[in-house]
Design a protein around this motif. Structure first.
Motif, PDB file in Angstrom:
ATOM      1  N   TYR A   1       0.680  -1.329  -0.029  1.00 48.50           N
ATOM      2  CA  TYR A   1       0.028   0.013   0.104  1.00 48.50           C
ATOM      3  C   TYR A   1       0.808   1.292   0.091  1.00 48.50           C
ATOM      4  CZ  TYR A   1      -3.815  -3.004   0.833  1.00 48.50           C
ATOM      5  OH  TYR A   1      -4.952  -4.197   1.092  1.00 48.50           O
ATOM      6  N   GLY A   2       2.244   1.279   0.205  1.00 48.01           N
ATOM      7  CA  GLY A   2       2.876   2.313   0.116  1.00 48.01           C
ATOM      8  C   GLY A   2       2.790   3.209   1.509  1.00 48.01           C
ATOM      9  N   VAL A   3       2.265   2.515   2.511  1.00 44.21           N
ATOM     10  CA  VAL A   3       2.135   3.097   3.600  1.00 44.21           C
ATOM     11  C   VAL A   3       3.254   2.631   4.688  1.00 44.21           C
ATOM     12  CG1 VAL A   3       0.649   3.186   5.868  1.00 44.21           C
ATOM     13  CG2 VAL A   3      -0.199   3.313   3.547  1.00 44.21           C
ATOM     14  N   LYS A   4       4.130   3.677   5.043  1.00 43.38           N
ATOM     15  CA  LYS A   4       5.281   3.598   6.038  1.00 43.38           C
ATOM     16  C   LYS A   4       5.040   3.884   7.323  1.00 43.38           C
ATOM     17  CE  LYS A   4      10.212   4.146   6.001  1.00 43.38           C
ATOM     18  NZ  LYS A   4      10.556   2.798   6.249  1.00 43.38           N
ATOM     19  N   PHE A   5       5.503   2.785   8.343  1.00 45.30           N
ATOM     20  CA  PHE A   5       5.367   2.726   9.634  1.00 45.30           C
ATOM     21  C   PHE A   5       6.808   3.051  10.204  1.00 45.30           C
ATOM     22  CE2 PHE A   5       1.363   0.936   9.212  1.00 45.30           C
ATOM     23  CZ  PHE A   5       0.368   1.519   9.820  1.00 45.30           C
ATOM     24  N   GLU A   6       7.108   4.107  10.857  1.00 51.91           N
ATOM     25  CA  GLU A   6       8.370   4.355  11.401  1.00 51.91           C
ATOM     26  C   GLU A   6       8.970   3.331  12.566  1.00 51.91           C
ATOM     27  OE1 GLU A   6      10.522   6.171   9.651  1.00 51.91           O
ATOM     28  OE2 GLU A   6       8.992   6.942   8.232  1.00 51.91           O
ATOM     29  N   GLU A   7      10.013   3.185  12.677  1.00 52.15           N
ATOM     30  CA  GLU A   7      10.579   2.396  13.881  1.00 52.15           C
ATOM     31  C   GLU A   7       9.951   2.739  15.255  1.00 52.15           C
ATOM     32  OE1 GLU A   7      14.724   0.569  15.488  1.00 52.15           O
ATOM     33  OE2 GLU A   7      14.511   1.072  13.201  1.00 52.15           O
ATOM     34  N   ASP A   8      10.033   4.054  15.318  1.00 52.35           N
ATOM     35  CA  ASP A   8       9.528   4.620  16.621  1.00 52.35           C
ATOM     36  C   ASP A   8       7.975   4.585  16.720  1.00 52.35           C
ATOM     37  OD1 ASP A   8       9.061   6.646  14.736  1.00 52.35           O
ATOM     38  OD2 ASP A   8       9.689   8.112  16.087  1.00 52.35           O
ATOM     39  N   GLU A   9       7.292   4.275  15.841  1.00 54.06           N
ATOM     40  CA  GLU A   9       5.891   4.053  15.788  1.00 54.06           C
ATOM     41  C   GLU A   9       5.448   2.614  16.200  1.00 54.06           C
ATOM     42  OE1 GLU A   9       3.445   6.557  12.697  1.00 54.06           O
ATOM     43  OE2 GLU A   9       5.130   5.531  11.827  1.00 54.06           O
ATOM     44  N   MET A  10       6.427   1.826  16.152  1.00 50.45           N
ATOM     45  CA  MET A  10       5.929   0.100  16.344  1.00 50.45           C
ATOM     46  C   MET A  10       5.641   0.119  17.640  1.00 50.45           C
ATOM     47  SD  MET A  10       6.455  -1.634  13.872  1.00 50.45           S
ATOM     48  CE  MET A  10       6.012  -0.491  12.729  1.00 50.45           C
ATOM     49  N   GLU A  11       5.868   0.628  18.872  1.00 44.63           N
ATOM     50  CA  GLU A  11       5.320   0.584  20.161  1.00 44.63           C
ATOM     51  C   GLU A  11       3.868   0.736  20.216  1.00 44.63           C
ATOM     52  OE1 GLU A  11       6.217   1.866  24.637  1.00 44.63           O
ATOM     53  OE2 GLU A  11       8.018   1.357  23.546  1.00 44.63           O
ATOM     54  N   SER A  12       3.503   2.066  19.497  1.00 41.22           N
ATOM     55  CA  SER A  12       2.078   2.382  19.349  1.00 41.22           C
ATOM     56  C   SER A  12       1.385   1.448  18.398  1.00 41.22           C
ATOM     57  CB  SER A  12       1.935   3.924  19.202  1.00 41.22           C
ATOM     58  OG  SER A  12       2.400   4.083  17.869  1.00 41.22           O
ATOM     59  N   VAL A  13       1.875   1.042  17.323  1.00 46.77           N
ATOM     60  CA  VAL A  13       1.313   0.133  16.582  1.00 46.77           C
ATOM     61  C   VAL A  13       0.749  -1.295  17.476  1.00 46.77           C
ATOM     62  CG1 VAL A  13       1.372  -1.529  14.487  1.00 46.77           C
ATOM     63  CG2 VAL A  13       2.187   0.987  14.650  1.00 46.77           C
ATOM     64  N   ALA A  14       1.668  -1.649  18.381  1.00 49.72           N
ATOM     65  CA  ALA A  14       1.512  -2.975  18.914  1.00 49.72           C
ATOM     66  C   ALA A  14       0.203  -2.821  19.939  1.00 49.72           C
ATOM     67  CB  ALA A  14       2.792  -3.164  19.885  1.00 49.72           C
ATOM     68  N   LEU A  15      -0.156  -1.396  20.285  1.00 50.37           N
ATOM     69  CA  LEU A  15      -1.340  -1.365  21.129  1.00 50.37           C
ATOM     70  C   LEU A  15      -2.647  -1.388  20.364  1.00 50.37           C
ATOM     71  CD1 LEU A  15       0.111   1.434  23.550  1.00 50.37           C
ATOM     72  CD2 LEU A  15       0.276  -1.069  23.609  1.00 50.37           C
ATOM     73  N   LEU A  16      -2.482  -1.316  18.827  1.00 50.54           N
ATOM     74  CA  LEU A  16      -3.602  -1.202  18.099  1.00 50.54           C
ATOM     75  C   LEU A  16      -4.310  -2.550  18.091  1.00 50.54           C
ATOM     76  CD1 LEU A  16      -2.250   0.537  15.047  1.00 50.54           C
ATOM     77  CD2 LEU A  16      -3.894   1.779  16.981  1.00 50.54           C
ATOM     78  N   THR A  17      -5.623  -2.518  17.786  1.00 51.38           N
ATOM     79  CA  THR A  17      -6.559  -3.569  17.341  1.00 51.38           C
ATOM     80  C   THR A  17      -6.373  -3.802  15.907  1.00 51.38           C
ATOM     81  OG1 THR A  17      -8.593  -2.379  16.831  1.00 51.38           O
ATOM     82  CG2 THR A  17      -8.388  -3.307  19.080  1.00 51.38           C
ATOM     83  N   VAL A  18      -6.874  -4.925  15.490  1.00 54.94           N
ATOM     84  CA  VAL A  18      -6.862  -5.221  14.021  1.00 54.94           C
ATOM     85  C   VAL A  18      -7.560  -4.345  13.271  1.00 54.94           C
ATOM     86  CG1 VAL A  18      -7.440  -6.871  12.356  1.00 54.94           C
ATOM     87  CG2 VAL A  18      -6.576  -7.903  14.293  1.00 54.94           C
ATOM     88  N   ALA A  19      -8.719  -3.752  13.947  1.00 59.55           N
ATOM     89  CA  ALA A  19      -9.480  -2.736  13.251  1.00 59.55           C
ATOM     90  C   ALA A  19      -8.686  -1.434  13.187  1.00 59.55           C
ATOM     91  CB  ALA A  19     -10.822  -2.483  13.731  1.00 59.55           C
TER      92      ALA A  19
END
Length: 87
Positions: free
Chosen positions: A52-70
């Motif tokens: 999708y061309g969507v980039k998640f930065e390394e420093d965002e991974m902790e907050s991504v881990a807190l997300l739900t699938v939705a």
């Protein structure tokens, strides 16, 4: 696009050997749900970027881990929207 991204995320999880039989949009990615490790989060982030061309930065991974699938699907769709409009 949300349904397509949701299906993509579920397939990516399945391909990484996560049991997706009971996964819903409300399933957390982190310890209370899928319990994804940082390496798995990085892998799905790479797949999202490639597809999708969507980039998640390394420093965002902790907050991504807190997300739900939705929540992850919503984040991908929102980030992809501007580039889809400008294309």
């Amino acid at each position: 696009m949300s349904a397509e991204v949701h299906q993509f995320v579920i397939e990516a999880l399945k391909n990484m050997n996560y049991d997706v039989a009971d996964v819903t949009g409300e399933t957390p990615l982190g310890p209370a749900g899928l319990d994804m490790e940082s390496l798995s989060l990085a892998e799905i982030a790479i797949q999202v970027e490639d597809t999708y061309g969507v980039k998640f930065e390394e420093d965002e991974m902790e907050s991504v881990a807190l997300l739900t699938v939705a929540g992850l699907v919503k984040e991908i769709v929102e980030r992809a929207a501007p580039s889809a409009v400008s294309s």
